[in-house]
Design a protein around this motif. Structure first.
Motif, PDB file in Angstrom:
ATOM      1  N   THR A   3      46.218  33.472  37.730  1.00  0.00           N
ATOM      2  CA  THR A   3      46.895  34.745  37.466  1.00  0.00           C
ATOM      3  C   THR A   3      46.212  35.567  36.385  1.00  0.00           C
ATOM      4  O   THR A   3      46.545  36.733  36.204  1.00  0.00           O
ATOM      5  CB  THR A   3      48.353  34.505  37.035  1.00  0.00           C
ATOM      6  OG1 THR A   3      48.362  33.735  35.818  1.00  0.00           O
ATOM      7  CG2 THR A   3      49.130  33.752  38.100  1.00  0.00           C
ATOM      8  N   LYS A   4      45.273  34.973  35.651  1.00  0.00           N
ATOM      9  CA  LYS A   4      44.645  35.665  34.524  1.00  0.00           C
ATOM     10  C   LYS A   4      43.137  35.508  34.603  1.00  0.00           C
ATOM     11  O   LYS A   4      42.620  34.397  34.756  1.00  0.00           O
ATOM     12  CB  LYS A   4      45.151  35.104  33.192  1.00  0.00           C
ATOM     13  CG  LYS A   4      46.663  35.227  32.984  1.00  0.00           C
ATOM     14  CD  LYS A   4      47.073  34.600  31.658  1.00  0.00           C
ATOM     15  CE  LYS A   4      48.574  34.732  31.406  1.00  0.00           C
ATOM     16  NZ  LYS A   4      49.351  33.885  32.342  1.00  0.00           N
ATOM     17  N   ASP A   6      39.675  36.356  32.386  1.00  0.00           N
ATOM     18  CA  ASP A   6      39.166  36.680  31.055  1.00  0.00           C
ATOM     19  C   ASP A   6      37.639  36.760  31.108  1.00  0.00           C
ATOM     20  O   ASP A   6      37.010  36.421  32.119  1.00  0.00           O
ATOM     21  CB  ASP A   6      39.539  35.588  30.051  1.00  0.00           C
ATOM     22  CG  ASP A   6      41.035  35.359  29.929  1.00  0.00           C
ATOM     23  OD1 ASP A   6      41.809  36.139  30.496  1.00  0.00           O
ATOM     24  OD2 ASP A   6      41.411  34.389  29.240  1.00  0.00           O
ATOM     25  N   TYR A  54      41.644  43.099  33.295  1.00  0.00           N
ATOM     26  CA  TYR A  54      41.423  41.740  32.795  1.00  0.00           C
ATOM     27  C   TYR A  54      42.547  41.383  31.821  1.00  0.00           C
ATOM     28  O   TYR A  54      43.189  42.256  31.237  1.00  0.00           O
ATOM     29  CB  TYR A  54      40.084  41.644  32.076  1.00  0.00           C
ATOM     30  CG  TYR A  54      38.880  41.599  32.981  1.00  0.00           C
ATOM     31  CD1 TYR A  54      38.320  40.386  33.376  1.00  0.00           C
ATOM     32  CD2 TYR A  54      38.266  42.770  33.430  1.00  0.00           C
ATOM     33  CE1 TYR A  54      37.191  40.335  34.184  1.00  0.00           C
ATOM     34  CE2 TYR A  54      37.144  42.739  34.237  1.00  0.00           C
ATOM     35  CZ  TYR A  54      36.610  41.518  34.614  1.00  0.00           C
ATOM     36  OH  TYR A  54      35.503  41.483  35.422  1.00  0.00           O
ATOM     37  N   ASN A  55      42.751  40.078  31.618  1.00  0.00           N
ATOM     38  CA  ASN A  55      43.806  39.643  30.720  1.00  0.00           C
ATOM     39  C   ASN A  55      43.333  39.571  29.277  1.00  0.00           C
ATOM     40  O   ASN A  55      44.022  40.039  28.371  1.00  0.00           O
ATOM     41  CB  ASN A  55      44.360  38.280  31.143  1.00  0.00           C
ATOM     42  CG  ASN A  55      45.476  37.793  30.238  1.00  0.00           C
ATOM     43  OD1 ASN A  55      45.247  37.031  29.306  1.00  0.00           O
ATOM     44  ND2 ASN A  55      46.700  38.259  30.494  1.00  0.00           N
ATOM     45  N   LYS A  90      44.322  41.631  25.878  1.00  0.00           N
ATOM     46  CA  LYS A  90      44.421  40.732  24.745  1.00  0.00           C
ATOM     47  C   LYS A  90      43.013  40.386  24.258  1.00  0.00           C
ATOM     48  O   LYS A  90      42.065  40.352  25.038  1.00  0.00           O
ATOM     49  CB  LYS A  90      45.199  39.477  25.123  1.00  0.00           C
ATOM     50  CG  LYS A  90      46.667  39.765  25.405  1.00  0.00           C
ATOM     51  CD  LYS A  90      47.482  38.502  25.557  1.00  0.00           C
ATOM     52  CE  LYS A  90      48.968  38.832  25.694  1.00  0.00           C
ATOM     53  NZ  LYS A  90      49.803  37.609  25.811  1.00  0.00           N
ATOM     54  N   CYS A 262      41.869  26.594  30.649  1.00  0.00           N
ATOM     55  CA  CYS A 262      41.102  27.722  31.169  1.00  0.00           C
ATOM     56  C   CYS A 262      39.759  27.185  31.635  1.00  0.00           C
ATOM     57  O   CYS A 262      39.081  26.466  30.885  1.00  0.00           O
ATOM     58  CB  CYS A 262      40.904  28.791  30.092  1.00  0.00           C
ATOM     59  SG  CYS A 262      39.800  30.144  30.580  1.00  0.00           S
ATOM     60  N   GLU A 354      45.980  28.542  35.732  1.00  0.00           N
ATOM     61  CA  GLU A 354      46.359  29.953  35.704  1.00  0.00           C
ATOM     62  C   GLU A 354      45.253  30.867  35.199  1.00  0.00           C
ATOM     63  O   GLU A 354      45.227  32.045  35.537  1.00  0.00           O
ATOM     64  CB  GLU A 354      47.590  30.150  34.807  1.00  0.00           C
ATOM     65  CG  GLU A 354      48.854  29.497  35.322  1.00  0.00           C
ATOM     66  CD  GLU A 354      50.054  29.793  34.441  1.00  0.00           C
ATOM     67  OE1 GLU A 354      49.862  30.360  33.340  1.00  0.00           O
ATOM     68  OE2 GLU A 354      51.180  29.467  34.858  1.00  0.00           O
ATOM     69  N   ARG A 355      44.342  30.335  34.386  1.00  0.00           N
ATOM     70  CA  ARG A 355      43.399  31.207  33.681  1.00  0.00           C
ATOM     71  C   ARG A 355      41.954  30.804  33.986  1.00  0.00           C
ATOM     72  O   ARG A 355      41.595  29.624  33.899  1.00  0.00           O
ATOM     73  CB  ARG A 355      43.659  31.132  32.172  1.00  0.00           C
ATOM     74  CG  ARG A 355      42.857  32.109  31.341  1.00  0.00           C
ATOM     75  CD  ARG A 355      43.133  31.910  29.853  1.00  0.00           C
ATOM     76  NE  ARG A 355      44.504  32.238  29.478  1.00  0.00           N
ATOM     77  CZ  ARG A 355      44.915  33.432  29.091  1.00  0.00           C
ATOM     78  NH1 ARG A 355      44.063  34.443  29.028  1.00  0.00           N
ATOM     79  NH2 ARG A 355      46.180  33.627  28.738  1.00  0.00           N
ATOM     80  N   SER A 357      37.887  32.172  33.055  1.00  0.00           N
ATOM     81  CA  SER A 357      37.037  33.069  32.273  1.00  0.00           C
ATOM     82  C   SER A 357      35.676  33.179  32.947  1.00  0.00           C
ATOM     83  O   SER A 357      35.064  32.161  33.296  1.00  0.00           O
ATOM     84  CB  SER A 357      36.860  32.529  30.843  1.00  0.00           C
ATOM     85  OG  SER A 357      35.954  33.347  30.111  1.00  0.00           O
ATOM     86  N   ARG A 388      49.530  37.691  40.404  1.00  0.00           N
ATOM     87  CA  ARG A 388      49.617  38.199  39.042  1.00  0.00           C
ATOM     88  C   ARG A 388      50.950  38.872  38.774  1.00  0.00           C
ATOM     89  O   ARG A 388      51.476  39.621  39.602  1.00  0.00           O
ATOM     90  CB  ARG A 388      48.477  39.174  38.764  1.00  0.00           C
ATOM     91  CG  ARG A 388      47.107  38.524  38.953  1.00  0.00           C
ATOM     92  CD  ARG A 388      45.987  39.530  38.913  1.00  0.00           C
ATOM     93  NE  ARG A 388      45.832  40.105  37.585  1.00  0.00           N
ATOM     94  CZ  ARG A 388      45.076  41.175  37.348  1.00  0.00           C
ATOM     95  NH1 ARG A 388      44.453  41.780  38.317  1.00  0.00           N
ATOM     96  NH2 ARG A 388      44.974  41.632  36.121  1.00  0.00           N
ATOM     97  N   GLU A 391      51.971  42.091  32.663  1.00  0.00           N
ATOM     98  CA  GLU A 391      52.514  41.825  31.327  1.00  0.00           C
ATOM     99  C   GLU A 391      52.900  43.142  30.669  1.00  0.00           C
ATOM    100  O   GLU A 391      52.195  44.133  30.788  1.00  0.00           O
ATOM    101  CB  GLU A 391      51.476  41.082  30.473  1.00  0.00           C
ATOM    102  CG  GLU A 391      51.137  39.711  31.047  1.00  0.00           C
ATOM    103  CD  GLU A 391      50.286  38.895  30.076  1.00  0.00           C
ATOM    104  OE1 GLU A 391      50.317  39.210  28.876  1.00  0.00           O
ATOM    105  OE2 GLU A 391      49.629  37.951  30.528  1.00  0.00           O
TER     106      GLU A 391
END
Length: 396
Positions: A3-4, A6, A54-55, A90, A262, A354-355, A357, A388, A391
């Motif tokens: 879902t994220k 980076d 992007y998260n 973030k 991650c 979930e994440r 990079s 997703r 947020e």
């Protein structure tokens, strides 16, 4: 489900003559005027990533890197700066090298960043891997057990300071507070002022060696783990995921496969895998020149590291090649659909992941980095859009 998305930027400036046939890493030296361009490069990447959805944008703390490879010495300061140019993105500390800080100063600085950014800065801790950095600041690195002991005591103190209204600590390296007279009484406890408003603090740490001791320490404090990235070999993640799950189970904190992790990859999108490898090979090789010298690519021998310093011999020697990394799954390279397929397979294997990079190798110039980040966002991320959950914009 993923879902994220980076990206991590260690802070390299644009480098010329990259690859095994290019300038040896120890022969690079740049002017201050060029070294500071790493900061504007980071800002350009963050602004683009914010617009593209992007998260998190992660940056690494490094010092004294006159070779131009890692040029952001204070990620908290840079992170707070970037929140003024972005809206939702973030900003992650990947990572604050704790042995180079007093733990209470680091805790205070993060608390300030958390409050002033409205919760958009993610905390991260690491032990360090440059002797030039850690030893120069007066902490051990060559002595790895001493480095770990210091790091763990510092992290214990930081979480006490974050989580307790008042605290004290009596350890091997720190006695906090010192029992000294103050305004007519003897100091017995301290209060961090201010403390972060968002508690428990979200904290991340790289998993490099993957020892059970290290992962249990992380699990004890609720620290989440980053696997892979620029200094890890592809193919090692599954063993770490299983060990990570076991470490949590030992502490009575059962988790699913991929949870609280991650997965980090270097990536390069092109029209085909073969074309991508041709275009990205020199950047992959420059990355090896950087991390191989630091003994962070464990499969490399001392002879290979010596050869890698010689641009006449290195291109023809048996050294790590991008083809090996792509085949091992540690480097995402190819068409957007090929990268989507790889990530979908990860989702199936690690359902709680979930994440992810996706980062650019050392040596990738600013224009190419921005192009690659845009292509990934526009051509890969939509395939995961259904996963997703938007947020909310953090309150300032």
């Amino acid at each position: 489900m993923i879902t994220k998305f980076d990206s991590l930027f260690a802070g390299h400036v644009d480098l010329e003559n990259v690859g095994y046939a290019g300038t040896p890493i120890n022969d690079r030296r740049y002017s201050n005027e060029h070294l500071v361009t790493a900061l504007s490069k980071a800002q350009a990447m963050a602004v683009l990533m914010d617009r593209l959805g992007y998260n998190a944008f992660w940056m690494a703390e490094h010092h004294f890197q006159r070779e131009g490879t890692e040029c952001i010495p204070n990620v908290l300061m840079m992170a707070l700066h970037l929140t003024h140019f972005t809206e939702r993105l973030k900003i992650g500390c990947g990572f604050n090298i704790t042995p180079m800080w007093h733990p209470l100063r680091l805790a205070e600085d993060y608390a300030m960043a958390d409050i002033l950014s409205g919760g958009r800065i993610i905390f991260g801790v690491g032990r360090g891997y440059h002797t030039r950095e850690v030893e120069t600041f007066g902490s051990p690195l060559l002595d790895q057990p001493a480095n770990r002991e210091l790091f763990e005591e510092q992290v214990d103190i930081i979480f006490k300071a974050f989580n307790e209204e008042s605290f004290s600590h009596n350890g091997r390296h720190y006695v906090l507070p010192p029992e000294v007279p103050y305004r007519g009484y003897t100091l017995k406890e301290l209060t961090l002022v201010p403390r972060p408003l968002r508690r428990p603090v979200e904290c991340w740490q790289p998993i490099q060696g993957g020892t059970m001791h290290a992962m249990e320490f992380m699990a004890k404090h609720g620290i989440q783990g980053m696997v892979g990235g620029g200094s890890a070999e592809g193919g090692a993640m599954h063993k770490v995921v299983l060990g990570w799950q076991e470490a949590h189970a030992r502490l009575g904190k059962p988790i699913e496969l991929g949870e609280r992790l991650c997965f980090g990859f270097h990536f390069y999108i092109s029209n085909s895998r073969e074309q991508g490898m041709r275009e990205a090979a020199k950047y992959y090789e420059e990355n090896m020149k950087m991390f191989g010298e630091l003994r962070l690519v464990r499969a490399m021998t001392e002879e290979q590291i010596e050869i890698m310093r010689d641009p006449q011999r290195a291109p023809f020697a048996k050294l790590p090649r991008i083809e090996d990394a792509v085949n091992a799954g540690g480097f995402l390279c190819g068409s957007p659909q090929q990268i989507i397929d790889h990530l979908k397979a990860l989702e199936e294997k690690y359902p709680a992941l979930e994440r992810v990079s996706v980062s650019l190798s050392v040596g990738v110039p600013k224009t190419v980095a921005l192009e690659q980040l845009q292509r990934f966002a526009e051509e890969v991320m939509p395939a995961f859009q259904y996963n997703r959950v938007p947020e909310p914009v953090p309150a300032q």
